[in-house]
Design a protein around this motif. Structure first.
Motif, short mmCIF file in Angstrom:
data_model
loop_
_atom_site.label_atom_id
_atom_site.label_comp_id
_atom_site.label_asym_id
_atom_site.label_seq_id
_atom_site.Cartn_x
_atom_site.Cartn_y
_atom_site.Cartn_z
N ASP A 50 -42.38 6.71 -16.38
CA ASP A 50 -43.20 5.63 -16.92
C ASP A 50 -44.67 5.85 -16.55
N ILE A 51 -44.90 6.32 -15.33
CA ILE A 51 -46.28 6.61 -14.92
C ILE A 51 -46.84 7.77 -15.74
N LEU A 52 -46.02 8.79 -15.95
CA LEU A 52 -46.45 9.91 -16.81
C LEU A 52 -46.80 9.41 -18.20
N ARG A 53 -45.92 8.60 -18.74
CA ARG A 53 -46.15 8.10 -20.09
C ARG A 53 -47.43 7.28 -20.16
N ARG A 54 -47.65 6.41 -19.17
CA ARG A 54 -48.87 5.60 -19.16
C ARG A 54 -50.11 6.50 -19.09
N TRP A 55 -50.00 7.56 -18.28
CA TRP A 55 -51.16 8.43 -18.13
C TRP A 55 -51.43 9.20 -19.42
N LEU A 56 -50.38 9.65 -20.09
CA LEU A 56 -50.57 10.34 -21.37
C LEU A 56 -51.23 9.41 -22.38
N GLU A 57 -50.78 8.16 -22.39
CA GLU A 57 -51.36 7.21 -23.33
C GLU A 57 -52.82 6.92 -22.98
N LYS A 58 -53.05 6.77 -21.66
CA LYS A 58 -54.42 6.49 -21.22
C LYS A 58 -55.34 7.65 -21.54
N ARG A 67 -35.71 7.57 -24.21
CA ARG A 67 -34.82 7.54 -23.04
C ARG A 67 -33.47 7.04 -23.53
N ASN A 68 -32.46 7.86 -23.38
CA ASN A 68 -31.16 7.53 -23.98
C ASN A 68 -30.30 6.66 -23.06
N VAL A 69 -29.24 6.17 -23.61
CA VAL A 69 -28.21 5.49 -22.83
C VAL A 69 -26.89 6.21 -23.10
N THR A 70 -26.28 6.72 -22.05
CA THR A 70 -24.96 7.33 -22.20
C THR A 70 -23.93 6.23 -22.02
N ASP A 71 -23.30 5.86 -23.14
CA ASP A 71 -22.41 4.69 -23.10
C ASP A 71 -20.95 5.07 -23.35
N ILE A 72 -20.68 6.38 -23.27
CA ILE A 72 -19.27 6.79 -23.29
C ILE A 72 -19.14 7.95 -22.32
N VAL A 107 -41.27 -1.12 -15.87
CA VAL A 107 -41.06 0.16 -16.57
C VAL A 107 -40.95 -0.19 -18.05
N ALA A 108 -41.91 0.26 -18.82
CA ALA A 108 -41.98 -0.14 -20.22
C ALA A 108 -40.78 0.41 -20.99
N PRO A 109 -40.29 -0.35 -21.96
CA PRO A 109 -39.20 0.17 -22.79
C PRO A 109 -39.67 1.44 -23.51
N PRO A 110 -38.76 2.40 -23.68
CA PRO A 110 -39.14 3.60 -24.41
C PRO A 110 -39.42 3.27 -25.87
N THR A 111 -40.03 4.21 -26.56
CA THR A 111 -40.28 4.01 -27.99
C THR A 111 -38.96 3.75 -28.70
N TYR A 112 -37.96 4.60 -28.41
CA TYR A 112 -36.61 4.38 -28.92
C TYR A 112 -35.63 4.63 -27.79
N GLU A 113 -34.56 3.87 -27.79
CA GLU A 113 -33.58 3.97 -26.72
C GLU A 113 -32.20 4.17 -27.33
N PRO A 114 -31.89 5.39 -27.79
CA PRO A 114 -30.64 5.62 -28.51
C PRO A 114 -29.41 5.61 -27.59
N ARG A 115 -28.32 5.09 -28.12
CA ARG A 115 -27.04 5.16 -27.42
C ARG A 115 -26.25 6.35 -27.94
N ALA A 116 -25.53 6.99 -27.06
CA ALA A 116 -24.76 8.18 -27.45
C ALA A 116 -23.80 7.87 -28.57
N THR A 117 -23.11 6.75 -28.47
CA THR A 117 -22.07 6.47 -29.47
C THR A 117 -22.63 6.20 -30.86
N GLY A 118 -23.92 6.02 -30.95
CA GLY A 118 -24.52 5.80 -32.26
C GLY A 118 -24.89 7.10 -32.95
#
Length: 466
Positions: A50-58, A67-72, A107-118
RNA sequence: GGUGGAGUGGCCGAGAGGCGAGGCUCAGGACUGCAAAUCCUGCCACACGGGUUCAAAUCCCGUCUCCACCUCCA
């Protein structure tokens, strides 16, 4: 003016960050397997990136952060059986806990947060490509394996040789052609959730998920892939094998965060629940926990201790107090400003500890300026401190840390003002017993009084937490 | 066995050939009716043994200790 340089696990050196597409940055971070409550080790990873991301944006880049979610996963199935709820209910429950913990630490939500099962369809497509290229095989039991010996290169990230690996322990009866082959797809056993494929019903292997999701959201090549140190092998090696196997260039830079350890060891279930985020948040505020976890360099091991956390809380409250006083004196909100030294430190592989030293030095200058009533210096110091804190995600004025409910400060300010007037009257007639009684009474309520050259001021006092 | 990381003052934690980061704690001082806050001063550290160098926490050799990964892992 420096430019950003980052440590790359692949090359093992710090090198200048050149985005694949000018003005943009694409990041993928391996997120949680939602099979339990998050502990501070999990959250440190999210926080570092999140700090890296903020710095890149800044720094002016348009950032796409996945940032994914492994849900299976095996453990999700095991725990669901224990808790006697469906696997998807268990995954949803802990995914929500992770989200709440991230939010509590800003910690800011990612741009997209995909789930594995999707993304099963994309995974099957990737497997098809790998089988067509002769790099993967389906032995007929609904499993699909990657054939490691067919790869042009393998283990380039961990710099190991296949023959040096300890045996995987797959005994006789395995469908693998080599013990080093890894599963892309696992055939379903009775009662397990399954998705159908041309090779049989089953569920995805962990590594396949990330390769497929990365391709979906970031394409064949992207800038930075992150994760914890332990993911280098096998997870990231296998992602590389799958993605580069079908010809995708994949990640340009690999970044890995180090552990939070406890009692000198990697955090695990055996250590109990005391280091879960939700447990610690009963003792310190989210912004304080973030200050502590984010304060060490991301590539340094952190040994958790209550004493160290308390120290961090103390030092953060000093900074917060300075900023609050500065706002009171200046009569307006601070404007986050980046000092050249801060920019240089962040550009040097995110040298956060150096930034902390800069903040302390700047605060000393600011406090001297308060004593000298030098508004110009107060403002420049406080603005630079707020600018640094903003990038670190620890800006005390960030609405993300605002308390819920109605803002009672104006009413409180009035009530305390009455008490302070009584106390001042007592002090004027040198009746210190009464004046101390008023101050002690307020202290018992968690209100600290300080007599400054501009008169008394009040603040919420630190309370003993442990 | 293979691949990496680490050992810094009472505690935490940077640095990576030469001017002793910073924080926390503690002690003394200034200020204060007393506190608090703040400032000043002090506590002059780099696992051990060699070596290179005008100069080593930093480079080289060796030793010790600890940790991680080697198909569940942030």
């Amino acid at each position: 003016m420096s430019s950003l340089a980052l440590y790359n696990t692949m090359t093992r050196e710090i090198s200048s960050f050149v985005p694949l597409k000018p003005g943009q940055a694409s990041l993928y971070l391996c997120g949680a397997t939602v099979q339990g409550s998050p502990h501070i080790g999990h959250i440190r990873s999210g926080l570092n990136f999140d700090i890296l991301r903020r710095w890149l944006e800044k720094s002016g880049l348009e950032v796409t952060f996945i940032r994914n979610v492994t849900d299976i996963d095996d453990k999700i199935l095991q725990k669901a059986a224990i808790e006697q709820i469906p696997w998807w209910a268990l995954a949803a429950k802990y995914e929500r806990e992770f989200s709440q913990s991230y939010a509590a630490l800003n910690v800011a939500p990612p741009t997209y947060e995909p789930r594995a099962t999707g993304h099963i369809t994309q995974m099957v497509e990737l497997m098809t490509l790998l089988i067509d290229k002769g790099l993967a095989y389906a032995p007929g039991n609904a499993d699909v394996y990657m054939e490691v010996s067919k790869l042009d290169s393998y283990l380039s990230l961990s710099h190991q040789r296949v023959e040096d690996l300890q045996s995987a322990g797959d005994g006789a009866g395995s469908y693998k052609r080599s013990p080093h082959d890894f599963a892309l797809w696992k055939g379903a056993k009775a009662g397990e959730p399954a998705w159908s494929t041309p090779w049989g019903s089953g569920r995805p292997g962990w590594h396949l998920e990330c390769s497929a999701m990365i391709h979906t959201y970031l394409g064949e090549a992207f800038d930075i892939h992150g994760g914890g140190l332990d993911l280098i092998f096998p997870h990231h090696e296998n992602e590389i094998a799958q993605s580069q196997g079908v010809g995708w260039p994949f990640a340009n830079i690999w970044m890995h965060n180090a552990w939070v350890t406890a009692a000198g060891e990697k955090m695990g279930k055996s250590l109990g629940n005391s280091l879960q985020v939700k447990a610690l948040l009963k003792k310190v505020r989210g912004i304080e926990l973030r200050w502590y976890l984010g304060g060490a360099h991301y590539r340094s091991m952190m040994e958790f201790s209550q004493v160290a956390l308390d120290d961090a809380v103390t030092s953060f409250r000093r900074i917060e107090n300075f900023l609050n006083r500065s706002v009171e004196i200046l009569g307006h909100q601070l404007v986050p400003t980046l000092s050249p030294d801060f920019v240089d430190a962040m550009n040097n592989d995110l040298a956060v500890p150096v930034v902390l030293a800069q903040i302390s030095e700047n605060m000393r200058i600011g406090n001297i300026a308060i004593a000298a009533d030098d508004r110009g210096k107060i403002e420049s110091s406080a603005n630079e401190i707020r600018g640094a804190l903003e990038v670190l995600g620890c800006d005390p004025f960030d609405p993300a840390f605002a308390k819920d409910g109605a803002d009672l400060s104006p009413a409180l300010d009035g009530v305390i003002g009455i008490a302070l007037a009584q106390r001042q009257a007592a002090r004027d007639r040198k009746d210190f017993a009464v004046s101390d009684e008023i101050r002690d009474g307020l202290a018992d309520l968690g209100i600290a009084i300080e007599d400054t050259s501009q008169g008394p001021r009040w603040s919420f006092s630190p309370t003993e937490k442990w």
